[in-house]
Enzyme design. Structure first.
Site, PDB file in Angstrom:
ATOM      1  N   HIS A  95       0.848  -1.202   0.000  1.00  0.00           N
ATOM      2  CA  HIS A  95       0.000   0.000   0.000  1.00  0.00           C
ATOM      3  C   HIS A  95       0.888   1.259   0.000  1.00  0.00           C
ATOM      4  CE1 HIS A  95      -3.337   2.588   0.740  1.00  0.00           C
ATOM      5  NE2 HIS A  95      -4.086   1.744   1.451  1.00  0.00           N
ATOM      6  N   GLU A 136      -0.245   1.085  -5.869  1.00  0.00           N
ATOM      7  CA  GLU A 136       0.062  -0.131  -5.128  1.00  0.00           C
ATOM      8  C   GLU A 136       0.122  -1.359  -6.029  1.00  0.00           C
ATOM      9  OE1 GLU A 136      -2.914  -0.409  -2.027  1.00  0.00           O
ATOM     10  OE2 GLU A 136      -3.306   1.740  -2.205  1.00  0.00           O
TER      11      GLU A 136
END
Length: 314
Positions: free
Chosen positions: A168, A272
């Protein structure tokens, strides 16, 4: 890689006394990793510039995940069933892996740390599977940052398990309105703002004027994040991670998050490497590997195209 050639890492106390390790390479290149979450919270280039975004309001206090850097989303991305959003790996304490199996890493990369996460008895109650999650974080000679995850099913009951996953990554950008992302055009995506309805990307590049929360499917293994104002481009390379998430909360969601500054959305962008659409399934003894490599190169606009194009397509 022979352990004798490895560059030692620093073990220090970070915010609120949480343990972290620091990797250094060259003049000012560095990476900081908190054992809480196996979480990269800083990545600096040779000029000492911070390349990752961490909120000024980030809460470095378990069980809250750290807002920014590179949280690890495992064993799920998003929210499903009884597990917390984005899984639990990002708010567990990892250990230094003192005896890792060989990683197929470039032998010139001598600055790295190996971490390992295994389930606690409490974890098994909420996700009843046994696993070993090994994470190598490497700082390359030119300041490149590489994360390699290896997840092995160690169940003794013969049962497979499935998971979704994401790095992330919060990139630090000068101004979100001056940023464009290339490499995802023409792809299908799931729009989390439209109840995961499927659409096809129409633009020749992604630019930002409002909240974005999309999962791009079967994405290229190279994605470029072009910061026009800073005249630099992040290049994200990925292996074993077919999807890509693009997220910026914009103003309303930013104000609703206690651990995020009201105007900080202007200076961050999450892109991501992920495996979301098709969960990864491992039988006992099987191992999955997912790699993300981040590099930074100078860039400029030339008729709206990445210059030089070889950065993305070469």
């Amino acid at each position: 890689m022979a352990t004798s050639s490895k560059v030692p890492v620093e073990h220090v106390k970070g915010v609120n006394g949480l343990e972290k390790v620091i990797l250094r390479e060259g003049r000012k290149c560095s990476v900081e990793v908190y054992l809480y979450g196996g979480h990269v919270t800083s990545w600096k280039n040779n000029n000492g510039e911070e390349l990752l975004f961490v909120s000024s309001k980030a809460i470095f206090k378990p069980p809250k995940a750290i807002r920014g850097g590179i949280p690890i989303c495992f064993p799920q991305f998003s929210s499903h069933g009884s597990l917390e959003q984005h899984g639990f790996a990002r708010n567990r304490f990892w250990s230094i892996d003192t005896d890792p199996p060989p990683f197929p890493t470039n032998t010139t990369y001598k600055t790295f740390v190996d971490l390992i996460l295994k389930p606690s008895e409490e974890d098994i109650k909420i996700w009843p599977h046994s696993y070993e999650f090994r994470l190598r974080i490497t700082l390359g000679p030119g300041g490149d940052l590489m994360l390699i995850s290896r997840i092995r099913n160690t169940n003794l009951d013969g049962k497979p398990f499935s998971f979704t996953f994401a790095y992330h990554t919060y990139f630090s950008v000068s101004d979100i309105s001056e940023v464009r992302v290339e490499g995802l055009e023409t792809l299908d995506y799931l729009d989390n703002l439209e109840e995961k309805e499927r659409f096809t990307e129409q633009g020749d590049a992604i630019t930002f004027e409002s909240e974005v929360d999309k999962i791009y499917l079967s994405a290229l293994n190279k994605i470029a994040i072009i910061d026009h104002e800073k005249k630099r481009t992040f290049v994200l390379r990925k292996e074993g991670l077919p999807d890509a998430v693009v997220w910026n909360p914009w103003d309303k969601k930013a104000k609703a998050m206690a651990d995020f500054g009201d105007d900080e959305y202007k200076h961050m962008l999450c892109v991501e490497a992920a495996a979301i659409e098709k969960p990864i399934t491992l039988r006992p003894g099987e191992e999955w590997k997912g790699k993300q490599e981040l590099i930074v190169v100078p860039s400029s606009y030339c008729s709206g195209q990445l210059d030089p194009q070889r950065v993305l397509f070469g």
